[in-house]
Design a protein around this motif. Structure first.
Motif, PDB file in Angstrom:
ATOM      1  N   SER A 217      83.533  27.496  16.614  1.00  0.00           N
ATOM      2  CA  SER A 217      83.011  28.825  16.944  1.00  0.00           C
ATOM      3  C   SER A 217      81.489  28.785  17.052  1.00  0.00           C
ATOM      4  CB  SER A 217      83.518  29.843  15.919  1.00  0.00           C
ATOM      5  OG  SER A 217      82.486  30.550  15.346  1.00  0.00           O
ATOM      6  N   CYS A 218      80.873  27.911  16.225  1.00  0.00           N
ATOM      7  CA  CYS A 218      79.415  27.767  16.294  1.00  0.00           C
ATOM      8  C   CYS A 218      79.006  27.135  17.631  1.00  0.00           C
ATOM      9  CB  CYS A 218      78.947  26.925  15.120  1.00  0.00           C
ATOM     10  SG  CYS A 218      77.204  26.624  15.146  1.00  0.00           S
ATOM     11  N   ALA A 219      79.799  26.142  18.080  1.00  0.00           N
ATOM     12  CA  ALA A 219      79.473  25.482  19.356  1.00  0.00           C
ATOM     13  C   ALA A 219      79.562  26.472  20.510  1.00  0.00           C
ATOM     14  CB  ALA A 219      80.422  24.304  19.590  1.00  0.00           C
ATOM     15  N   LEU A 220      80.605  27.313  20.475  1.00  0.00           N
ATOM     16  CA  LEU A 220      80.745  28.271  21.573  1.00  0.00           C
ATOM     17  C   LEU A 220      79.665  29.353  21.496  1.00  0.00           C
ATOM     18  CD1 LEU A 220      82.499  28.783  24.048  1.00  0.00           C
ATOM     19  CD2 LEU A 220      83.760  30.450  22.725  1.00  0.00           C
ATOM     20  N   PHE A 225      74.785  31.827  23.671  1.00  0.00           N
ATOM     21  CA  PHE A 225      73.397  32.247  23.480  1.00  0.00           C
ATOM     22  C   PHE A 225      72.490  31.447  24.398  1.00  0.00           C
ATOM     23  CE2 PHE A 225      69.270  32.275  21.328  1.00  0.00           C
ATOM     24  CZ  PHE A 225      69.114  33.630  21.081  1.00  0.00           C
ATOM     25  N   SER A 226      72.749  30.141  24.436  1.00  0.00           N
ATOM     26  CA  SER A 226      71.877  29.279  25.205  1.00  0.00           C
ATOM     27  C   SER A 226      71.976  29.560  26.700  1.00  0.00           C
ATOM     28  CB  SER A 226      72.234  27.818  24.916  1.00  0.00           C
ATOM     29  OG  SER A 226      71.203  26.989  25.350  1.00  0.00           O
ATOM     30  N   MET A 227      73.159  29.941  27.161  1.00  0.00           N
ATOM     31  CA  MET A 227      73.279  30.220  28.594  1.00  0.00           C
ATOM     32  C   MET A 227      73.062  31.696  28.919  1.00  0.00           C
ATOM     33  SD  MET A 227      76.173  27.420  29.558  1.00  0.00           S
ATOM     34  CE  MET A 227      76.518  28.009  31.213  1.00  0.00           C
ATOM     35  N   SER A 228      72.555  32.437  27.941  1.00  0.00           N
ATOM     36  CA  SER A 228      72.169  33.849  28.142  1.00  0.00           C
ATOM     37  C   SER A 228      73.318  34.725  28.620  1.00  0.00           C
ATOM     38  CB  SER A 228      71.024  33.961  29.161  1.00  0.00           C
ATOM     39  OG  SER A 228      69.983  33.094  28.854  1.00  0.00           O
ATOM     40  N   LEU A 229      74.505  34.532  28.034  1.00  0.00           N
ATOM     41  CA  LEU A 229      75.657  35.277  28.547  1.00  0.00           C
ATOM     42  C   LEU A 229      75.909  36.574  27.786  1.00  0.00           C
ATOM     43  CD1 LEU A 229      78.115  32.263  28.904  1.00  0.00           C
ATOM     44  CD2 LEU A 229      76.625  33.263  30.637  1.00  0.00           C
ATOM     45  N   GLY A 230      76.611  37.481  28.431  1.00  0.00           N
ATOM     46  CA  GLY A 230      77.169  38.636  27.731  1.00  0.00           C
ATOM     47  C   GLY A 230      76.281  39.853  27.605  1.00  0.00           C
ATOM     48  N   ILE A 231      75.013  39.752  27.998  1.00  0.00           N
ATOM     49  CA  ILE A 231      74.163  40.944  27.886  1.00  0.00           C
ATOM     50  C   ILE A 231      73.517  41.300  29.230  1.00  0.00           C
ATOM     51  CG2 ILE A 231      73.694  40.761  25.414  1.00  0.00           C
ATOM     52  CD1 ILE A 231      71.036  39.433  26.128  1.00  0.00           C
ATOM     53  N   GLY A 232      74.074  40.729  30.290  1.00  0.00           N
ATOM     54  CA  GLY A 232      73.651  41.153  31.627  1.00  0.00           C
ATOM     55  C   GLY A 232      72.415  40.471  32.183  1.00  0.00           C
ATOM     56  N   SER A 387      73.936  41.139  17.535  1.00  0.00           N
ATOM     57  CA  SER A 387      73.884  40.834  18.971  1.00  0.00           C
ATOM     58  C   SER A 387      74.571  39.517  19.300  1.00  0.00           C
ATOM     59  CB  SER A 387      72.440  40.840  19.466  1.00  0.00           C
ATOM     60  OG  SER A 387      71.634  40.097  18.597  1.00  0.00           O
ATOM     61  N   SER A 388      74.303  38.438  18.510  1.00  0.00           N
ATOM     62  CA  SER A 388      74.901  37.180  18.963  1.00  0.00           C
ATOM     63  C   SER A 388      76.353  37.002  18.539  1.00  0.00           C
ATOM     64  CB  SER A 388      74.046  35.962  18.612  1.00  0.00           C
ATOM     65  OG  SER A 388      73.366  36.129  17.426  1.00  0.00           O
ATOM     66  N   ASN A 389      76.772  37.596  17.418  1.00  0.00           N
ATOM     67  CA  ASN A 389      78.182  37.425  17.031  1.00  0.00           C
ATOM     68  C   ASN A 389      79.112  38.467  17.641  1.00  0.00           C
ATOM     69  OD1 ASN A 389      77.302  35.367  15.487  1.00  0.00           O
ATOM     70  ND2 ASN A 389      77.678  36.324  13.514  1.00  0.00           N
ATOM     71  N   TYR A 390      78.574  39.613  17.991  1.00  0.00           N
ATOM     72  CA  TYR A 390      79.452  40.678  18.474  1.00  0.00           C
ATOM     73  C   TYR A 390      79.137  41.118  19.904  1.00  0.00           C
ATOM     74  CZ  TYR A 390      80.638  40.608  13.592  1.00  0.00           C
ATOM     75  OH  TYR A 390      81.034  40.174  12.351  1.00  0.00           O
ATOM     76  N   ILE A 391      77.901  41.607  20.143  1.00  0.00           N
ATOM     77  CA  ILE A 391      77.626  42.199  21.467  1.00  0.00           C
ATOM     78  C   ILE A 391      77.785  41.159  22.582  1.00  0.00           C
ATOM     79  CG2 ILE A 391      75.893  43.346  22.912  1.00  0.00           C
ATOM     80  CD1 ILE A 391      74.874  44.772  20.467  1.00  0.00           C
ATOM     81  N   MET A 392      77.239  39.957  22.364  1.00  0.00           N
ATOM     82  CA  MET A 392      77.337  38.935  23.429  1.00  0.00           C
ATOM     83  C   MET A 392      78.792  38.579  23.733  1.00  0.00           C
ATOM     84  SD  MET A 392      74.383  36.146  22.862  1.00  0.00           S
ATOM     85  CE  MET A 392      73.175  36.129  24.155  1.00  0.00           C
ATOM     86  N   LEU A 393      79.590  38.443  22.676  1.00  0.00           N
ATOM     87  CA  LEU A 393      80.997  38.083  22.896  1.00  0.00           C
ATOM     88  C   LEU A 393      81.730  39.210  23.613  1.00  0.00           C
ATOM     89  CD1 LEU A 393      82.126  36.357  19.584  1.00  0.00           C
ATOM     90  CD2 LEU A 393      81.683  35.313  21.779  1.00  0.00           C
ATOM     91  N   LEU A 394      81.497  40.455  23.156  1.00  0.00           N
ATOM     92  CA  LEU A 394      82.176  41.586  23.799  1.00  0.00           C
ATOM     93  C   LEU A 394      81.728  41.728  25.250  1.00  0.00           C
ATOM     94  CD1 LEU A 394      82.172  44.287  20.967  1.00  0.00           C
ATOM     95  CD2 LEU A 394      84.109  42.977  21.860  1.00  0.00           C
ATOM     96  N   GLY A 395      80.442  41.501  25.486  1.00  0.00           N
ATOM     97  CA  GLY A 395      79.926  41.583  26.855  1.00  0.00           C
ATOM     98  C   GLY A 395      80.588  40.531  27.741  1.00  0.00           C
ATOM     99  N   ALA A 396      80.651  39.306  27.223  1.00  0.00           N
ATOM    100  CA  ALA A 396      81.254  38.223  28.002  1.00  0.00           C
ATOM    101  C   ALA A 396      82.719  38.541  28.294  1.00  0.00           C
ATOM    102  CB  ALA A 396      81.134  36.907  27.249  1.00  0.00           C
ATOM    103  N   LEU A 397      83.400  39.100  27.289  1.00  0.00           N
ATOM    104  CA  LEU A 397      84.805  39.473  27.471  1.00  0.00           C
ATOM    105  C   LEU A 397      84.920  40.534  28.573  1.00  0.00           C
ATOM    106  CD1 LEU A 397      87.720  39.292  26.336  1.00  0.00           C
ATOM    107  CD2 LEU A 397      87.142  41.131  24.752  1.00  0.00           C
TER     108      LEU A 397
END
Ligand code: PFF
Length: 453
Positions: A217-220, A225-232, A387-397
């Motif tokens: 889960s840490c790797a993903l 985060f590194s690829m700037s995903l999930g927040i537009g 932001s990194s554990n919840y918003i980014m994942l929900l955004g990506a989803l």
């Protein structure tokens, strides 16, 4: 009505996306999580996740952005007018970008502070142990980190205010090639330090026993985060792409640049850490405590070399942080310009003021506001985790479901293949589409549940 800007060339969009991706996550975070989670084992899993999960999400964001030619909120609102909840997902993404831009700017400020220190006085060789205390003293004080945060955020907001072409594109055009030159130079320097071999081996020795559910889960999470995903951020940049620019090739290049840069950063930091005889598991303080200590030790033998190396190192972090920060500010600024119809100048100033305010609270949480807890965490930590554990994942989803289930398949295909004219993209589409529909959403839900446990 404002005229929508475009990135000038294919190279410009790749540089912008790579600029957003390459940042503190690569230099500050990647080296120590690699150390924590099994060296090469983590790197292998990280690359696999980046290509198989993060890249399809990056392509999904790009497809939405270019199809709508709008920022994240307006894109989701306009592409699904009869399903109002999508626009709320867009708003959450903008909120995520705002939150990250605020606390990220505090760390960006630390890199301004360290670069100035390296430039003006260097790290004193007389008492290298004291050097490790600088970070605690600086980050917990009131004015110094706030001043540095203000300079950093002000610089980034000014670039965004200049516009997509004159600000963002121009800055990325010289800074991304420079970043690669700097990191390669430092890599050659670092692996040739006496005793550096231990660091190289540390990174290359695969220890798969550390690849637990938490490690995965840490790797993903690191890859997202590194690829700037999930927040537009990717979505917003892609909305400035021209119709003849290829979404797939931009995504693939960005993934390769991002992973390549992170791995190189690992090979800069770890060999140096081993060479100075420091424990590699120093965690987040690695870059701001252990590295200056190394420069101080080096300074005793060759002051000039130590000075050049330390300025180069913190300049690299600073530039990488700026190119990422501007992509987050752009998400917020484009939202205000499109939805509220205000000028880019006004929007940039407004975002600067708001992000500055939240950043100040985050900065003070290392000192005078250290006692304030939000759901058991300090202010900085709370916003980082939210932001990194919840918003980014929900955004990506949300982005994957939007492309897989809300948009018309024909539109998705046309966007990815430029109306069928890109042959490699057409071939890949047959494989990619089911992945976006059936693989990505459950994978994200699984990681989300792991994070909750
Ligand atoms: N990718 C950046 C890094 O690795 O530091 C951080 C980041 C930038 C996250 C932009 C999210 C974003 F939208």
């Amino acid at each position: 009505m404002h005229q929508r800007e475009h990135f000038n060339s294919r190279l410009a969009i790749v540089l912008a996306l790579a600029g957003s991706a390459i940042g503190l996550g690569n230099i500050w975070r990647f080296p120590y999580v690699v150390g924590e989670y099994g060296g090469a084992a983590f790197i292998i899993v990280y690359i696999a996740f980046s290509l198989c999960i993060s890249l399809p999400i990056m392509l999904s964001e790009s497809i939405i952005g270019r199809h709508a030619r709008k920022g994240v909120y307006c894109a989701l609102r306009d592409l699904a007018p009869r399903r109002p909840w999508w626009k709320w997902a867009g708003l959450v993404a903008v909120l995520g970008a705002f939150i990250i831009s605020s606390y990220y700017s505090v760390v960006g400020g630390w890199s301004v502070d360290y670069m100035m220190r390296a430039l003006m006085k260097g790290f004193s060789p007389d008492a290298p142990d004291n050097v490790m205390g600088i970070f605690g003293r600086m980050s917990s004080s009131v004015w110094e980190p706030i001043a540095a945060h203000t300079i950093f955020l002000g610089l980034c907001a000014a670039i965004v205010m200049l516009g997509v072409k004159n600000g963002i594109e121009r800055f990325n055009k010289f800074s991304i090639p420079l970043l690669f030159i700097l990191i390669v130079g430092m890599l050659v320097f670092s692996v040739n330090l006496p005793g550096a071999r231990g660091g190289v081996e540390y990174l290359l020795k695969p220890d798969f026993s550390k690849m637990t559910a938490k490690g995965l889960s840490c790797a993903l999470g690191q890859s997202f985060f590194s690829m700037s995903l999930g927040i537009g951020a990717v979505l917003t940049y892609a909305s400035y792409m021209k119709p003849d620019q290829g979404i797939l090739s931009a995504g693939v290049w960005t993934t390769l640049f991002d992973a390549g840069f992170a791995i190189m950063a690992g090979f800069v930091v770890m060999p140096a850490v081993f060479s100075a005889g420091i424990a590699p598991g120093a965690g987040p303080s690695l870059v701001f405590e252990s590295i200056p200590y190394i420069f101080a030790k080096m300074g005793a033998a060759s002051p000039l070399l130590a000075r050049v190396a330390s300025v180069t190192f913190f300049l690299t972090i600073l530039i990488a942080a700026v190119t990422s920060e501007i992509s987050m500010l752009e998400v917020c600024v484009s939202q205000l310009v499109e939805q509220r119809q205000i000028s880019r100048r006004k929007a940039s100033i407004l975002v600067f003021i708001l992000a500055w305010g939240l950043g100040v609270l985050c900065s003070l949480s290392f000192g005078v506001l250290g006692h304030v807890r939000i759901l058991g965490s300090g202010i900085f930590e709370f916003f980082d985790q939210l932001s990194s554990n919840y918003i980014m994942l929900l955004g990506a989803l949300a982005f994957a479901i939007f492309v897989g289930w809300q948009m018309k398949k024909a539109d998705v295909e046309a966007e990815l293949t430029n109306g069928g004219s890109l042959r490699a993209s057409s071939r890949l589409f047959k494989f990619l589409y089911p992945v976006i529909r059936y693989v990505i959403p459950p994978a994200i839900v699984l990681i989300f549940i792991t994070n909750l446990l």
